[in-house]
Design an enzyme around this catalytic site. Structure first.
Site, PDB file in Angstrom:
ATOM      1  N   LYS A   1      31.737 -32.548 -34.048  1.00  0.00           N
ATOM      2  CA  LYS A   1      33.144 -32.864 -33.754  1.00  0.00           C
ATOM      3  C   LYS A   1      33.326 -34.374 -33.547  1.00  0.00           C
ATOM      4  O   LYS A   1      34.335 -34.965 -33.960  1.00  0.00           O
ATOM      5  CB  LYS A   1      33.592 -32.086 -32.506  1.00  0.00           C
ATOM      6  CG  LYS A   1      34.964 -32.432 -31.990  1.00  0.00           C
ATOM      7  CD  LYS A   1      36.110 -31.989 -32.897  1.00  0.00           C
ATOM      8  CE  LYS A   1      37.433 -32.507 -32.354  1.00  0.00           C
ATOM      9  NZ  LYS A   1      38.601 -32.004 -33.022  1.00  0.00           N
TER      10      LYS A   1
ATOM     11  N   LYS B   1      39.705 -40.701 -25.935  1.00  0.00           N
ATOM     12  CA  LYS B   1      38.575 -40.030 -25.268  1.00  0.00           C
ATOM     13  C   LYS B   1      37.488 -39.696 -26.291  1.00  0.00           C
ATOM     14  O   LYS B   1      36.307 -39.943 -26.083  1.00  0.00           O
ATOM     15  CB  LYS B   1      39.123 -38.766 -24.600  1.00  0.00           C
ATOM     16  CG  LYS B   1      38.133 -37.819 -24.004  1.00  0.00           C
ATOM     17  CD  LYS B   1      37.965 -36.479 -24.694  1.00  0.00           C
ATOM     18  CE  LYS B   1      39.106 -35.726 -25.243  1.00  0.00           C
ATOM     19  NZ  LYS B   1      38.815 -34.492 -25.938  1.00  0.00           N
TER      20      LYS B   1
HETATM   21  P1  NAP Z   1      46.754 -30.136 -23.918  1.00  0.00           P
HETATM   22  O1  NAP Z   1      48.010 -29.768 -24.639  1.00  0.00           O
HETATM   23  O2  NAP Z   1      46.775 -31.178 -22.891  1.00  0.00           O
HETATM   24  O3  NAP Z   1      46.156 -28.784 -23.303  1.00  0.00           O
HETATM   25  C1  NAP Z   1      45.189 -28.747 -22.293  1.00  0.00           C
HETATM   26  C2  NAP Z   1      45.644 -27.751 -21.253  1.00  0.00           C
HETATM   27  O4  NAP Z   1      44.624 -27.574 -20.272  1.00  0.00           O
HETATM   28  C3  NAP Z   1      46.915 -28.199 -20.535  1.00  0.00           C
HETATM   29  O5  NAP Z   1      47.901 -27.199 -20.693  1.00  0.00           O
HETATM   30  C4  NAP Z   1      46.456 -28.355 -19.078  1.00  0.00           C
HETATM   31  O6  NAP Z   1      47.427 -27.952 -18.146  1.00  0.00           O
HETATM   32  C5  NAP Z   1      45.271 -27.402 -19.031  1.00  0.00           C
HETATM   33  N1  NAP Z   1      44.365 -27.732 -17.942  1.00  0.00           N
HETATM   34  C6  NAP Z   1      43.817 -28.938 -17.640  1.00  0.00           C
HETATM   35  N2  NAP Z   1      42.990 -28.809 -16.582  1.00  0.00           N
HETATM   36  C7  NAP Z   1      43.044 -27.514 -16.213  1.00  0.00           C
HETATM   37  C8  NAP Z   1      42.411 -26.770 -15.184  1.00  0.00           C
HETATM   38  N3  NAP Z   1      41.569 -27.340 -14.315  1.00  0.00           N
HETATM   39  N4  NAP Z   1      42.681 -25.446 -15.100  1.00  0.00           N
HETATM   40  C9  NAP Z   1      43.535 -24.857 -15.953  1.00  0.00           C
HETATM   41  N5  NAP Z   1      44.160 -25.504 -16.954  1.00  0.00           N
HETATM   42  C10 NAP Z   1      43.908 -26.815 -17.088  1.00  0.00           C
HETATM   43  O7  NAP Z   1      45.637 -30.573 -24.959  1.00  0.00           O
HETATM   44  P2  NAP Z   1      45.338 -29.984 -26.426  1.00  0.00           P
HETATM   45  O8  NAP Z   1      45.986 -30.876 -27.424  1.00  0.00           O
HETATM   46  O9  NAP Z   1      45.599 -28.511 -26.441  1.00  0.00           O
HETATM   47  O10 NAP Z   1      43.773 -30.282 -26.508  1.00  0.00           O
HETATM   48  C11 NAP Z   1      42.802 -29.474 -25.831  1.00  0.00           C
HETATM   49  C12 NAP Z   1      41.416 -29.837 -26.349  1.00  0.00           C
HETATM   50  O11 NAP Z   1      41.386 -29.594 -27.767  1.00  0.00           O
HETATM   51  C13 NAP Z   1      41.040 -31.312 -26.141  1.00  0.00           C
HETATM   52  O12 NAP Z   1      39.679 -31.410 -25.858  1.00  0.00           O
HETATM   53  C14 NAP Z   1      41.354 -31.932 -27.508  1.00  0.00           C
HETATM   54  O13 NAP Z   1      40.567 -33.081 -27.737  1.00  0.00           O
HETATM   55  C15 NAP Z   1      41.002 -30.776 -28.448  1.00  0.00           C
HETATM   56  N6  NAP Z   1      41.712 -30.763 -29.734  1.00  0.00           N
HETATM   57  C16 NAP Z   1      43.063 -30.987 -29.804  1.00  0.00           C
HETATM   58  C17 NAP Z   1      43.700 -30.959 -31.055  1.00  0.00           C
HETATM   59  C18 NAP Z   1      45.190 -31.225 -31.204  1.00  0.00           C
HETATM   60  O14 NAP Z   1      45.641 -31.427 -32.355  1.00  0.00           O
HETATM   61  N7  NAP Z   1      45.977 -31.201 -30.154  1.00  0.00           N
HETATM   62  C19 NAP Z   1      42.950 -30.694 -32.209  1.00  0.00           C
HETATM   63  C20 NAP Z   1      41.599 -30.435 -32.088  1.00  0.00           C
HETATM   64  C21 NAP Z   1      40.977 -30.465 -30.846  1.00  0.00           C
HETATM   65  P3  NAP Z   1      48.621 -28.911 -17.647  1.00  0.00           P
HETATM   66  O15 NAP Z   1      49.795 -28.512 -18.474  1.00  0.00           O
HETATM   67  O16 NAP Z   1      48.793 -28.622 -16.212  1.00  0.00           O
HETATM   68  O17 NAP Z   1      48.196 -30.338 -17.909  1.00  0.00           O
END
Ligand code: NAP
Length: 299
Positions: free
Chosen positions: A171, A239
């Site tokens: 990744k 990150k």
């Molecule tokens: P995101 O929208 O910020 O989702 C992460 C979620 O985790 C948020 O809803 C957050 O809640 C929750 N969270 C954080 N700490 C927590 C805890 N202690 N307990 C419970 N829930 C918790 O991010 P994302 O875009 O989905 O990305 C998630 C991961 O996938 C990351 O590692 C990213 O690098 C990877 N990724 C993302 C994409 C993309 O296109 N977005 C593509 C591939 C990979 P809150 O709402 O309270 O903050």
């Protein structure tokens, strides 16, 4: 069909949890801000008040959290998932985190009689919504086979790439390639616009030749319309490039472009663009050219 705990219902986690529920699994979701569990509930899943509650009775525990400290906190911190999980449960971490942290967490899981896979994904929000993600899996072969019913629902391409941590290393490579691609695409866009070429037509013809790519296809409209609602946030890509640089350095690998891209992405965060989609690298190139980027339309 399994009982699945799904922790982290953000941009990626929410549609993934909904797909699993719609495919007949019983999904128990938990998110720090509870409102994000609504889509899962509407699909028939259960919203749980804590991660410890979500993992109760679960055969499989999925995580989709932002960063290494978040995954460490959920698995080992207060209300530790690894201490509340059912014996023999399979943890599948879809988050993008540091390979060394993954290896440490996989051993902590093993010490407690649990199994763990790292399964970071590529394909973005569109891939999560269409269940066509590319999933790079690290872990033991038997555990990868056991995860087939889950990974097969979410991914168009699922490949077991090696032992624990290998998925995260692949990744990191993916994030290096995507960042490089976006940066040169942004530079090409500024070159084209500054030269007075019709950008839409130029991107059309580029998309038919060797410069064609999934990045160009998915981000074309963002670049044309200066629309940078995420998507994949700049701060998450920042990150990830930190992970790339650290992994290269600790492995004795010289990767000069990785360092440059990490600096360019960090400069986006420093300029207040951390919450925008990573295609906003275009704004960084505009700044480098003495242009004032138009206010992004994030509606
Ligand atoms: P995101 O929208 O910020 O989702 C992460 C979620 O985790 C948020 O809803 C957050 O809640 C929750 N969270 C954080 N700490 C927590 C805890 N202690 N307990 C419970 N829930 C918790 O991010 P994302 O875009 O989905 O990305 C998630 C991961 O996938 C990351 O590692 C990213 O690098 C990877 N990724 C993302 C994409 C993309 O296109 N977005 C593509 C591939 C990979 P809150 O709402 O309270 O903050």
């Amino acid at each position: 069909m399994s009982t699945i705990a799904f922790i982290g219902l953000g941009i990626m986690g929410s549609p993934m949890a909904v797909h699993l529920q719609k495919h007949g699994h019983a999904v128990r979701g938990h998110n720090r801000s509870p409102a994000k569990a609504r889509a899962l509930q509407e699909a028939g899943g259960t919203a749980c008040a804590s991660a410890a509650d979500a993992v109760s009775g679960a055969d499989v525990i999925c995580l989709m959290l932002p960063d290494s400290p978040d995954v460490e906190e959920v698995l080992l911190g207060e209300g530790a998932v690894l201490d509340h999980a059912e014996p023999g449960a399979l943890v599948i971490d879809f988050s993008t985190i540091r390979p060394d942290v993954t290896r440490r967490l996989a051993s902590a899981a093993r010490e407690r009689g649990l199994r763990m896979l790292d399964a970071p994904v590529s394909g973005g929000q569109a891939g999560a919504e269409a269940a066509t993600l590319s999933i790079m899996v690290g872990g033991e072969s038997a555990d990868v086979e056991a995860a087939d019913d889950v990974l097969g629902v979410l991914g168009g391409t699922v490949v077991h790439v090696g032992p624990p941590g290998a998925g995260q290393t692949v990744k990191a490579a993916n994030q290096l390639i995507v960042a490089g691609h976006l940066q040169v695409l942004a530079e090409a866009v500024v070159l084209l616009e500054t030269s007075g070429v019709d950008l839409a037509r130029a991107l059309d013809v580029l998309a038919g030749g060797l410069a064609a790519s999934a990045v160009l296809m998915q981000k074309r409209d963002n670049l044309l319309e200066h629309r940078f609602d995420p998507g994949f946030r700049v701060e998450l890509h920042d990150k990830d490039l930190g992970i790339v640089v650290e992994t290269a350095r600790s492995g004795g690998v010289v990767a000069p472009m990785a360092g440059l891209l990490a600096a360019l992405m960090s400069s986006m965060v420093a300029n207040g663009d951390g919450g925008l989609d990573h295609s906003a690298l275009l704004r960084g190139v505009e700044r480098l050219n003495g242009q004032t980027p138009p206010r992004p339309d994030t509606a």
